[in-house]
Design a protein around this motif. Structure first.
Motif, PDB file in Angstrom:
ATOM      1  N   LEU A 136      -3.361  10.635   1.057  1.00 35.49           N
ATOM      2  CA  LEU A 136      -3.629  10.206  -0.268  1.00 35.49           C
ATOM      3  C   LEU A 136      -4.956  10.714  -0.825  1.00 35.49           C
ATOM      4  O   LEU A 136      -6.181  11.159   0.175  1.00 35.49           O
ATOM      5  CB  LEU A 136      -3.615   8.703  -0.309  1.00 35.49           C
ATOM      6  CG  LEU A 136      -2.481   8.111   0.049  1.00 35.49           C
ATOM      7  CD1 LEU A 136      -2.381   6.539  -0.359  1.00 35.49           C
ATOM      8  CD2 LEU A 136      -1.209   8.499  -0.604  1.00 35.49           C
ATOM      9  N   ASP A 170      -7.571   4.002  -1.823  1.00 35.33           N
ATOM     10  CA  ASP A 170      -5.855   3.957  -2.233  1.00 35.33           C
ATOM     11  C   ASP A 170      -5.233   3.689  -0.888  1.00 35.33           C
ATOM     12  O   ASP A 170      -4.336   3.019  -0.967  1.00 35.33           O
ATOM     13  CB  ASP A 170      -5.493   4.838  -3.116  1.00 35.33           C
ATOM     14  CG  ASP A 170      -6.299   4.981  -4.446  1.00 35.33           C
ATOM     15  OD1 ASP A 170      -6.906   4.029  -4.765  1.00 35.33           O
ATOM     16  OD2 ASP A 170      -5.765   5.867  -5.240  1.00 35.33           O
ATOM     17  N   VAL A 171      -5.621   4.166   0.080  1.00 38.45           N
ATOM     18  CA  VAL A 171      -4.944   4.139   1.523  1.00 38.45           C
ATOM     19  C   VAL A 171      -4.587   2.726   1.796  1.00 38.45           C
ATOM     20  O   VAL A 171      -3.502   2.266   2.347  1.00 38.45           O
ATOM     21  CB  VAL A 171      -5.611   4.890   2.641  1.00 38.45           C
ATOM     22  CG1 VAL A 171      -4.713   4.795   3.678  1.00 38.45           C
ATOM     23  CG2 VAL A 171      -5.550   6.319   2.201  1.00 38.45           C
ATOM     24  N   THR A 211      -4.471  -0.348  -0.125  1.00 42.19           N
ATOM     25  CA  THR A 211      -4.241  -1.231  -1.163  1.00 42.19           C
ATOM     26  C   THR A 211      -2.724  -1.603  -0.858  1.00 42.19           C
ATOM     27  O   THR A 211      -1.793  -1.049  -0.205  1.00 42.19           O
ATOM     28  CB  THR A 211      -4.416  -0.485  -2.577  1.00 42.19           C
ATOM     29  OG1 THR A 211      -3.248   0.563  -2.668  1.00 42.19           O
ATOM     30  CG2 THR A 211      -5.832  -0.041  -2.635  1.00 42.19           C
ATOM     31  N   ASP A 253      -0.362  -1.606  -2.903  1.00 37.44           N
ATOM     32  CA  ASP A 253       0.602  -0.572  -3.724  1.00 37.44           C
ATOM     33  C   ASP A 253       0.861   0.536  -2.557  1.00 37.44           C
ATOM     34  O   ASP A 253       2.025   1.331  -2.968  1.00 37.44           O
ATOM     35  CB  ASP A 253       0.082  -0.020  -4.946  1.00 37.44           C
ATOM     36  CG  ASP A 253      -0.013  -1.205  -5.788  1.00 37.44           C
ATOM     37  OD1 ASP A 253       0.862  -1.971  -5.720  1.00 37.44           O
ATOM     38  OD2 ASP A 253      -0.582  -1.196  -6.899  1.00 37.44           O
ATOM     39  N   ASN A 254       0.002   0.809  -1.478  1.00 43.59           N
ATOM     40  CA  ASN A 254       0.195   1.877  -0.740  1.00 43.59           C
ATOM     41  C   ASN A 254       0.480   1.730   0.845  1.00 43.59           C
ATOM     42  O   ASN A 254      -0.001   2.479   1.459  1.00 43.59           O
ATOM     43  CB  ASN A 254      -0.921   2.921  -0.962  1.00 43.59           C
ATOM     44  CG  ASN A 254      -1.093   3.501  -2.213  1.00 43.59           C
ATOM     45  OD1 ASN A 254      -0.088   4.121  -2.671  1.00 43.59           O
ATOM     46  ND2 ASN A 254      -2.042   3.483  -3.137  1.00 43.59           N
ATOM     47  N   GLU A 255       0.994   0.722   0.799  1.00 41.44           N
ATOM     48  CA  GLU A 255       0.881   0.167   2.260  1.00 41.44           C
ATOM     49  C   GLU A 255       1.976   0.881   3.143  1.00 41.44           C
ATOM     50  O   GLU A 255       1.926   1.203   4.518  1.00 41.44           O
ATOM     51  CB  GLU A 255       1.743  -1.444   2.461  1.00 41.44           C
ATOM     52  CG  GLU A 255       0.554  -2.364   1.980  1.00 41.44           C
ATOM     53  CD  GLU A 255       0.860  -3.710   1.991  1.00 41.44           C
ATOM     54  OE1 GLU A 255       2.004  -4.066   1.432  1.00 41.44           O
ATOM     55  OE2 GLU A 255       0.274  -4.524   2.818  1.00 41.44           O
ATOM     56  N   SER A 306       2.814   4.331   2.262  1.00 36.76           N
ATOM     57  CA  SER A 306       2.724   5.612   1.520  1.00 36.76           C
ATOM     58  C   SER A 306       3.004   6.588   2.428  1.00 36.76           C
ATOM     59  O   SER A 306       3.457   6.301   3.771  1.00 36.76           O
ATOM     60  CB  SER A 306       1.157   5.704   0.841  1.00 36.76           C
ATOM     61  OG  SER A 306       0.255   5.804   1.970  1.00 36.76           O
ATOM     62  N   THR A 307       2.931   8.006   2.121  1.00 42.90           N
ATOM     63  CA  THR A 307       3.228   9.156   2.795  1.00 42.90           C
ATOM     64  C   THR A 307       1.917   9.179   4.060  1.00 42.90           C
ATOM     65  O   THR A 307       2.086  10.059   4.952  1.00 42.90           O
ATOM     66  CB  THR A 307       3.197  10.258   2.163  1.00 42.90           C
ATOM     67  OG1 THR A 307       2.081  10.493   1.411  1.00 42.90           O
ATOM     68  CG2 THR A 307       4.522  10.382   1.368  1.00 42.90           C
ATOM     69  N   GLU A 308       0.783   8.507   3.876  1.00 40.93           N
ATOM     70  CA  GLU A 308      -0.232   8.822   4.768  1.00 40.93           C
ATOM     71  C   GLU A 308       0.107   7.870   6.153  1.00 40.93           C
ATOM     72  O   GLU A 308      -0.423   7.867   7.122  1.00 40.93           O
ATOM     73  CB  GLU A 308      -1.269   8.334   4.447  1.00 40.93           C
ATOM     74  CG  GLU A 308      -2.482   8.533   5.291  1.00 40.93           C
ATOM     75  CD  GLU A 308      -4.213   8.629   4.627  1.00 40.93           C
ATOM     76  OE1 GLU A 308      -5.012   8.520   5.460  1.00 40.93           O
ATOM     77  OE2 GLU A 308      -4.176   9.243   3.435  1.00 40.93           O
ATOM     78  N   ARG A 349      -1.764   6.452  11.198  1.00 47.29           N
ATOM     79  CA  ARG A 349      -1.688   7.092   9.834  1.00 47.29           C
ATOM     80  C   ARG A 349      -1.976   8.780  10.000  1.00 47.29           C
ATOM     81  O   ARG A 349      -2.270   8.973  11.055  1.00 47.29           O
ATOM     82  CB  ARG A 349      -2.443   6.387   8.908  1.00 47.29           C
ATOM     83  CG  ARG A 349      -3.892   6.161   9.069  1.00 47.29           C
ATOM     84  CD  ARG A 349      -4.635   5.532   7.951  1.00 47.29           C
ATOM     85  NE  ARG A 349      -5.754   5.128   8.426  1.00 47.29           N
ATOM     86  CZ  ARG A 349      -6.763   5.919   7.660  1.00 47.29           C
ATOM     87  NH1 ARG A 349      -6.743   7.196   7.031  1.00 47.29           N
ATOM     88  NH2 ARG A 349      -8.196   5.672   8.123  1.00 47.29           N
TER      89      ARG A 349
END
Length: 515
Positions: A263, A268-269, A271, A273-275, A277-279, A390
């Motif tokens: 990210l 942001d990683v 938060t 909202d990004n639990e 995510s692509t990371e 991650r």
């Protein structure tokens, strides 16, 4: 793939043991919570198999991840962080203080609780592997069955990795234990446990999907864990340096998949909202509050102030040498990961951006990676997922695999370490430059602590790099610190003792040397 986040838990009683299973949709299971369900009655179709598999995910959540409630000793905290060099523990730290100070004995309750919890979880996952694998084609199509078994093998590996990392000499249980006649097992050599983990992951890979997964196991997760395990095999106690090329290939498979990416903003990683995510290559789903599967991430690591305002417990404080490792003026990971404010006085956004809010003295700085909102109703039941692996970790592991072969180049450094440093806001002068193999290793180990702190891998990292005693010897500070671990540490304490309670139950167990 269905996201395992925000799912409802129901207790089932299987073979006399309470097993918590997670529903795989947003609808609640209709069974009465007290219903007795035997596996043969449940495992008659793909829906039953899915439900049974969900129990394996819950077993990992309740043993590896930083959760409370029925998890008395989360591995990522108790093993991965407590006795490393990221935090220090005060005198009121309970048995965590004993782990931190290397004062545990075979009778320490936390060590026995961990053993019991991890093996209980392992047996639940073994049951999933064995019983779903035994289902017939008229009950479940072979492709789906193979995928479910593959997912469970990955989950089983997380438990075996925790066990062999923590105790080194442990029983290797390859199948479900269903009889008391089968519990007096002997310990396997560590190499046998590692070889079994590798075999599990390799056999699982062909049947796993390639997308991010949303909390489900994928090929990327299996390759990433395989690479991590190969690298751990290069260090103590196996010292199998021939595993560096194998780690390189497994990690390169993740990087070449095109599924994962960093990210742009470090904060942001972590938060809500990004639990997934692509990371996130694999993140353990956690949800709260008051849903029966909440976590500890923003409370075990949280600033001064009340929990309802976004504060933490005050269980541990930042190790000075860890704080000093950051470029305090430029590295955004410093302000994201270390709390220098009081949550009662400052909201999270201000605490990140406004230096005038950093009023707390250095001796009582605390960890702060998952920023609870203010105010919140989390209590001690927080909703943040646990990032088991991650993509940032994959990049650093890949650089390590190449360095272990003396193949590391400046181009690889720029695409791994320096990508992370650039995201962290560091200037060109702070970018890593290719050096000797030993100098590179020092840089990589330091970068892992700054990037991956509190994610549960630090102790394994230090042991693998051969820097464990050296690193804990650097913990010498005042404030609420129960003491300096190196004054208690002896080389045999690189592993935990076999719990005395387990040795009394199983006379075939042999105590680890030194205890």
């Amino acid at each position: 793939m269905k996201n395992y986040k925000k799912n409802y838990l129901k207790p089932f009683i299987l073979l006399g043991a309470i097993i918590t299973l997670i529903s795989c949709s947003d609808t609640f299971l209709s069974e009465d919570p007290d219903t007795f369900v035997s596996p043969p009655l449940l495992l008659v179709n793909k829906e039953g198999a899915q439900t049974y598999l969900n129990g394996a995910y819950d077993a990992v959540q309740q043993s590896i991840a930083p959760t409370g409630g029925s998890n008395p000793a989360p591995w990522s905290i108790f093993w991965g962080t407590t006795a490393a060099d990221e935090v220090v523990f005060p005198n009121w730290g309970g048995e965590r203080k004993l782990i931190y100070l290397h004062q545990v004995t075979p009778t320490t309750g936390a060590i026995n609780s961990a053993w019991v919890k991890y093996y209980e979880s392992l047996n639940r996952i073994n049951s999933v592997v064995d019983r779903i694998d035994a289902m017939s084609p008229d009950q479940i199509e072979s492709d789906l069955k193979n995928q479910y078994v593959a997912e469970a093998k990955f989950l089983r590996t997380t438990l075996n990795f925790a066990l062999v990392s923590s105790w080194e000499n442990v029983p290797l249980l390859k199948n479900e234990v269903i009889s008391l006649d089968d519990i007096n097992v002997t310990q396997a050599a560590p190499s046998e446990v590692y070889d079994f983990m590798v075999s599990d992951l390799i056999s699982a890979l062909p049947y796993l999907p390639t997308e991010q997964g949303g909390g489900r196991v994928t090929a990327g997760a299996a390759n990433a864990l395989l690479g991590k395990i190969y690298l751990q095999m290069t260090g103590f106690p196996l010292n199998q340096t021939d595993k560096f090329p194998l780690a390189e290939q497994a990690l390169k498979n993740v990087m070449d998949s095109g599924v994962y990416e960093l990210l742009p903003v470090y904060r942001d990683v972590f938060t809500l909202d990004n639990e997934q995510s692509t990371e996130m290559v694999f993140a353990v789903g956690i949800d709260g509050p008051a849903l029966g599967e909440g976590g500890l991430l923003s409370t075990f690591y949280g600033p001064q102030g009340s929990v309802q305002n976004g504060g933490g417990w005050g269980t541990c404080h930042i190790n000075h040498s860890f704080a000093d490792s950051y470029d305090i003026d430029n590295d955004v990971r410093m302000v994201n990961n270390i709390a220098r404010h009081n949550a009662n006085n400052t909201d999270p956004e201000t605490a990140v951006t406004d230096p005038t809010s950093w009023t707390v003295g250095k001796d009582v700085w605390r960890g702060w990676k998952w920023h609870a909102e203010s105010p919140n109703g989390y209590a001690n039941d927080t909703p943040f997922d646990y990032p088991y692996i991650r993509y940032a970790d994959v990049l650093l592991l890949y650089a390590e695999a190449l360095n272990g072969q003396n193949k590391l180049t400046q181009g690889v450094i720029d695409n791994t370490v320096n990508r992370l440093r650039t995201r962290a806001g560091l200037p060109t002068a702070d970018m890593m430059v290719l050096g000797s193999q030993e100098d590179n290793a020092i840089e990589l180990l330091s970068e892992r602590r700054k990037e991956l702190c509190f994610e549960g891998w630090r102790r394994n990292d230090l042991i693998r790099f051969g820097k464990y005693a050296e690193s804990i010897s650097g913990i010498t500070q005042a404030g609420p610190n129960a003491g300096d671990p190196i004054t208690q540490y002896e080389d045999f304490e690189i592993r935990w003792p076999i719990p005395d309670a387990q040795m009394q139950l199983n006379p075939n167990l042999v105590q680890n040397p030194g205890y």
